[in-house]
Every structure is written in structure tokens, then in C-alpha cells.
Design a protein around this motif. Structure first.
Motif, PDB file in Angstrom:
ATOM      1  N   ASP A 186       6.872   0.437  -6.505  1.00 56.21           N
ATOM      2  CA  ASP A 186       5.637   1.056  -6.994  1.00 56.21           C
ATOM      3  C   ASP A 186       5.238   2.266  -6.161  1.00 56.21           C
ATOM      4  O   ASP A 186       4.161   2.826  -6.366  1.00 56.21           O
ATOM      5  N   THR A 187       6.101   2.662  -5.228  1.00 53.27           N
ATOM      6  CA  THR A 187       5.827   3.877  -4.443  1.00 53.27           C
ATOM      7  C   THR A 187       7.091   4.741  -4.358  1.00 53.27           C
ATOM      8  O   THR A 187       7.549   5.081  -3.258  1.00 53.27           O
ATOM      9  N   SER A 233       4.008  10.032   4.396  1.00 53.58           N
ATOM     10  CA  SER A 233       3.769  10.302   2.981  1.00 53.58           C
ATOM     11  C   SER A 233       2.271  10.459   2.710  1.00 53.58           C
ATOM     12  O   SER A 233       1.840  11.373   2.012  1.00 53.58           O
ATOM     13  N   TYR A 263       7.509   7.749  -4.781  1.00 49.36           N
ATOM     14  CA  TYR A 263       7.258   9.039  -4.123  1.00 49.36           C
ATOM     15  C   TYR A 263       7.419   8.954  -2.608  1.00 49.36           C
ATOM     16  O   TYR A 263       7.534   9.971  -1.921  1.00 49.36           O
ATOM     17  N   ALA A 264       7.413   7.720  -2.072  1.00 41.79           N
ATOM     18  CA  ALA A 264       7.539   7.563  -0.612  1.00 41.79           C
ATOM     19  C   ALA A 264       8.970   7.233  -0.199  1.00 41.79           C
ATOM     20  O   ALA A 264       9.240   6.997   0.972  1.00 41.79           O
ATOM     21  N   ASP A 299      -4.860   3.122  -6.472  1.00 40.95           N
ATOM     22  CA  ASP A 299      -5.177   3.873  -5.254  1.00 40.95           C
ATOM     23  C   ASP A 299      -6.678   3.839  -4.988  1.00 40.95           C
ATOM     24  O   ASP A 299      -7.482   3.950  -5.919  1.00 40.95           O
ATOM     25  N   ARG A 321       1.236   5.365   5.187  1.00 41.35           N
ATOM     26  CA  ARG A 321       2.464   5.213   4.403  1.00 41.35           C
ATOM     27  C   ARG A 321       3.505   6.203   4.916  1.00 41.35           C
ATOM     28  O   ARG A 321       3.346   7.424   4.774  1.00 41.35           O
TER      29      ARG A 321
END
Ligand code: SF4
Length: 214
Positions: A37-38, A4, A40-41, A212, A25
Motif C-alpha cells: 500500500d506504499t 519518503s 511510492y516508497a 493519510d 517513512r
């Protein structure tokens, strides 16, 4: 491997918090936690295909001695234990963060395992593979992310019934803003628990970027 992102930042969690760290990641996850909290991964959308050697080369580019393999759930990819061992072969200190619902026993002995044991509010209490406890050593770390009292009570029970002192590195992390860190601190102090209250340091350093780093 499906990656990712790879980035360089300040480690914001665990007893390594505050140290510069390269994060690998990996994409894909077998759970869908409420407090993820991720997100998108969690799948391979936007992920890049890389060879383990390519990942090692990219990590070494940063010249940093600490690397964390995370996700998603990094151990859903079968090449992950080999990648972790290859990074350790290069002399790096390697952390692997897993939700513990997949076997961790295949990880190299040099790799520090950080297990994020899911509490009830995540929607995945009971996902932890109890047999993974056989692979938890004093250097490894166990984390509970909690949104309220039910999660706290679950974590305390888990420590007493299952963890049984296998590691002294136990992290209690509040979901913000759902659980006030001061309230969690008061529970820890009242019960005299030997645990570490963990706030996500990167979110204080870079709040405008959602935590980030570079
Ligand atoms: S295990 Fe981690 S990455 Fe997977 S859904 Fe839960 S919080 Fe998100």
C-alpha cells in the motif's frame, strides 16, 4: 538517509492503534509485495536526502512521544538503527516496522520491533529470516496481512512452529476487500486464537485520503 515522508497522524495499526504518532517513512524496499500500500516508497523517486540528526529534529517538531520508523523496508538503510537509537535517546517511544527479511538484531533494545511476516498471497512467503526470531521479545509485535484462507493457515502454522509464544502481540489483518473482516473474525473465534484482529483505523478516519492523516 533517503526519506519518503515524515508526517503526523493517528496510528492505525498494531496495539498502539488510536494513539497520535509521528511516522518516518524511509525510501527503498527489497521486496515487491502484491498488496503493497506504499508503492511510492519502494524506490528513491521523490525521496529526500536527510541526515539522521535532521530527521530527529523534524520528528521533535511535532511534540509527540510516539514515533514509528517504517517504509518501504526501513532496515535496508544502514543508518536506521542509529536513527532509532537517537530518537530513543530523546525520550521518545520508538517503533520500527520491518518485513523481517533483513536482520533486526542491530536495533537498540529500547526499540519495539513490529514484524510484518509475509503470507503466500503477498508473493514473498518464505522471505522472513528465521534467525530474526531470536530478537523477538514479549514487547515486540508480529503481524500477518492475509487475503484468504491459505494465508490464514500459513499464519497459524507459523505461530505454532516458529513463534512459539515469543510474543503475545500477534496481529491478523485482512486485505480489503479481498478478505471480509467478519470471515477472518469467524476463523479466529472458531480456532480460539489469542491474536488481535487488526483493521486499519486510519482508513476509517480518512477514507477519502486513502488513510493519510495530517
Ligand atoms: S515490504 Fe512493505 S513496502 Fe516493501 S513491497 Fe512489501 S508491503 Fe511494500
Amino acid at each position: 538517509m533517503l526519506v519518503s515522508e515524515i508526517f503526523f497522524s493517528i496510528q492505525g495499526e498494531s496495539s498502539y492503534s488510536g494513539l497520535a504518532c509521528v511516522f518516518v517513512r524511509l525510501a527503498g524496499c527489497n521486496l515487491a509485495c502484491t498488496w503493497c500500500d506504499t508503492p511510492y516508497a519502494r524506490d528513491d523517486l521523490g525521496a529526500s536526502e536527510m541526515s539522521p540528526d535532521g530527521v530527529v529534529d523534524e520528528v521533535e517538531r511535532y511534540g509527540c512521544g510516539l514515533v514509528e520508523i517504517t517504509g518501504g523496508e526501513p532496515l535496508v538503510q544502514e543508518e536506521t538503527p542509529g536513527l532509532a537509537a537517537a530518537l530513543a535517546d530523546r525520550g521518545l517511544e520508538v517503533l520500527v516496522e520491518s518485513n523481517g527479511s533483513v536482520p533486526i538484531g542491530g536495533l537498540d533494545e529500547r526499540v519495539v520491533r513490529i514484524l510484518d511476516i509475509k503470507c503466500p498471497s503477498s508473493g514473498h512467503a518464505g522471505s522472513f529470516l528465521i534467525e530474526n526470531l531470536d530478537s523477538v521479545r514479549p514487547v515486540d509485535e508480529v503481524k500477518f496481512v492475509m487475503a484468504g484462507r491459505e494465508d490464514y493457515d500459513f499464519a497459524v502454522r507459523f505461530m505454532e512452529e516458529y513463534l512459539c509464544g515469543r510474543t503475545g502481540n500477534v496481529l491478523f489483518a485482512p486485505v480489503t476487500p479481498e478478505l471480509d473482516p467478519a470471515l477472518l473474525a469467524s476463523w479466529i473465534l472458531r480456532d480460539s486464537l489469542t491474536v488481535r484482529l487488526q483493521l486499519q483505523m486510519h482508513k476509517y478516519i480518512w477514507p477519502e485520503r486513502g488513510g493519510d492523516g495530517l
